[in-house]
Design a protein around this motif. Structure first.
Motif, short mmCIF file in Angstrom:
data_model
loop_
_atom_site.label_atom_id
_atom_site.label_comp_id
_atom_site.label_asym_id
_atom_site.label_seq_id
_atom_site.Cartn_x
_atom_site.Cartn_y
_atom_site.Cartn_z
N PHE A 296 0.83 -1.21 0.00
CA PHE A 296 0.00 0.00 0.00
C PHE A 296 0.87 1.26 0.00
CE2 PHE A 296 -3.75 -2.42 1.91
CZ PHE A 296 -4.52 -2.29 0.77
N GLN A 297 1.94 1.23 0.77
CA GLN A 297 2.84 2.38 0.82
C GLN A 297 3.55 2.60 -0.50
OE1 GLN A 297 5.09 1.05 4.31
NE2 GLN A 297 4.30 2.80 5.44
N GLU A 298 4.01 1.51 -1.12
CA GLU A 298 4.78 1.61 -2.36
C GLU A 298 3.92 2.02 -3.54
OE1 GLU A 298 6.59 -2.18 -2.74
OE2 GLU A 298 8.12 -1.82 -1.19
N THR A 299 2.70 1.46 -3.63
CA THR A 299 1.85 1.73 -4.79
C THR A 299 0.90 2.90 -4.57
OG1 THR A 299 0.19 0.15 -3.97
CG2 THR A 299 1.91 -0.71 -5.42
N ARG A 300 0.87 3.43 -3.32
CA ARG A 300 -0.03 4.53 -2.98
C ARG A 300 -1.49 4.18 -3.27
NH1 ARG A 300 2.79 8.97 -1.65
NH2 ARG A 300 4.99 9.07 -2.30
N GLN A 301 -1.83 2.91 -3.12
CA GLN A 301 -3.20 2.46 -3.29
C GLN A 301 -3.92 2.50 -1.95
OE1 GLN A 301 -4.77 1.61 -6.03
NE2 GLN A 301 -3.12 1.44 -7.52
N ARG A 302 -5.24 2.63 -2.00
CA ARG A 302 -6.05 2.66 -0.78
C ARG A 302 -7.03 1.48 -0.71
NH1 ARG A 302 -4.94 6.06 3.30
NH2 ARG A 302 -7.16 6.27 3.75
N THR A 303 -7.18 0.78 -1.82
CA THR A 303 -8.13 -0.32 -1.88
C THR A 303 -7.52 -1.47 -2.66
OG1 THR A 303 -10.00 1.23 -1.86
CG2 THR A 303 -10.47 -1.03 -2.53
#
Length: 431
Positions: A296-303
């Motif tokens: 999540f941190q690396e891809t800046r995804q939230r879902t």
């Protein structure tokens, strides 16, 4: 000593006993010190901590000084006491026996047992100031200690004993867990709970924290457009999963706020809606929670959408779901399951949905239902009963009493949970 008065000779014996006790209490206190706490004290600049830390880094020399001094004094004391007894009461076997018994008693009580008990009870208060005296003695007696250790190290070498290998003071996860559990009043309950949850994360996968497929709020792209608009306007979440016909055919993730902004400008059409979709982010089932948090941190995804080996959607996980495992459920979370999130009623009962995840149920109601098998309450009950019950059924799992209230041909829908009697008794006692 022969020319000194009797009271001076007796006083000298007790002085030697005191010095011997000092060596005993220092040895016990230093060996009982917590190395990690000592390092913390040294970093804070506490008086004597760095000196004591340096002494413990040279255990062979430290023990050499203490044991040489202690044994030398314990040898001198009987000789001196026997000499005083013979000069005072004359030379006979009874005097020798009584003198030997008295000196043995004095050494055991005043130079061994009592100092060691005190040293083990208050290691920091004794070891830190005593470290300066021991350090000075180590410098004075360095040649003697080197000579004695020459022989002891030779014996250890012959026996193939590696003393350096035994100085590793690193703690395992279970040892750290025990330290946190025993921290008691030194650490706030909430902080202790977060640390314990952090230790548990290494054994948790996304399957344990995800929102199951059945409870995902999703939007069918093929539904009538008025129904789509109505669902977007009344949606609780900021992001919606959009699928086409079947939820396994995910088209993307819809940002609700951006969509509502376009709707207010009367620009929203079905094709415009498709353009607002972002690429779905899939993760395989069984992904460790720590690893997923890093993703999540690396891809800046939230879902993230959790899929199995056949590509079928299993659930949905967000960073908030992982954080809830650490700090507890957010107050802004949407109510889940049957009934409400009020918890136990006055009778010690709570009605929940069968689809509720076991980890969430344990955290919410402070239960200890097993989580190493099925992920939901329905799965746990079906595994226990080995069938879907046709009517009301009561079952006991561990210390938790459960009653199936509603079920159909596919699953158990509603369950009544009874508070464990031990918790009720504790609550009554407090009341």
């Amino acid at each position: 000593m022969e020319h000194l008065p009797l009271w001076a000779q007796v006083g000298a014996v007790f002085v030697l006993l005191f010095v011997s006790g000092f060596f005993s209490i220092s040895e016990t206190a230093m060996m009982a010190l917590n190395r990690h706490r000592l390092k913390h004290l040294a970093n804070k600049g506490v008086f004597g901590a760095k000196t004591t830390q340096g002494l413990l880094g040279r255990t062979d020399e430290l023990l050499g000084v203490i044991l040489i001094g202690n044994n030398l004094l314990n040898t001198i004391i009987p000789v001196l006491t026997t000499s005083i007894a013979l000069r005072t009461f004359g030379s006979n076997n009874l005097v020798l026996s009584v003198a030997t018994g008295i000196v043995a008693f004095l050494i055991i009580v005043f130079a061994e047992i009592t100092p060691k008990i005190v040293g083990a009870t208050y290691p920091e208060k004794i070891a830190l100031p005593a470290g300066f005296i021991i350090a000075a003695l180590m410098r004075v007696l360095k040649p003697v200690v080197w000579f004695v250790n020459l022989f002891s190290n030779a014996i250890l070498l012959v026996l193939h004993i590696n003393t350096k290998g035994g100085r590793d003071q690193r703690l395992s996860t279970e040892e750290l867990r025990t330290i946190v559990l025993e921290s008691g009043n030194f650490m706030p309950t909430k902080h202790r709970s977060i640390l314990l949850n952090l230790f548990d994360l290494e054994n948790i996968s996304v399957d344990d924290v995800m929102i199951p497929r059945r409870r995902i709020e999703a939007l069918d792209f093929e539904a009538p457009f008025d129904d789509i608009l109505r669902q977007i306007e009344t949606c609780y979440h900021n992001k919606l999963i959009v699928y086409q016909g079947d939820i396994d055919r995910v088209l993307g993730v819809l940002h609700v706020r951006k969509t509502l902004a376009a709707l207010h400008k009367q620009e929203l059409e079905r094709e415009t809606l498709r353009e607002l979709l972002t690429e779905p982010y899939f993760v395989p089932s069984g992904t460790p929670v720590f690893q997923q948090l890093q993703y999540f941190q690396e891809t800046r995804q939230r879902t993230a959408l959790v899929v199995n080996e056949y590509g079928e959607l299993q659930g949905l996980v967000t960073p908030e779901d992982i954080l809830e495992e650490l700090i507890g459920e957010f107050t802004t979370s949407i109510p889940r399951g049957a009934g409400s999130r009020r918890g136990w009623n006055d009778e010690g009962e709570c009605i929940v949905a069968g689809t509720m995840p076991l980890r969430e149920l344990n955290r919410w109601l402070q239960l200890s239902l097993p989580t190493d098998g099925p992920k939901t309450l329905n799965g746990l009950l079906l595994e226990t009963l080995e069938e879907i019950p046709e009517g009301d059924v009561c079952v006991r799992i561990g210390d938790v009493h459960l009653e199936v209230m509603q079920s159909d041909d596919q699953a158990i829908r509603t369950v009544k949970v009874f508070k464990p009697k031990s918790r009720q008794a504790a609550r009554s006692a407090r009341g």
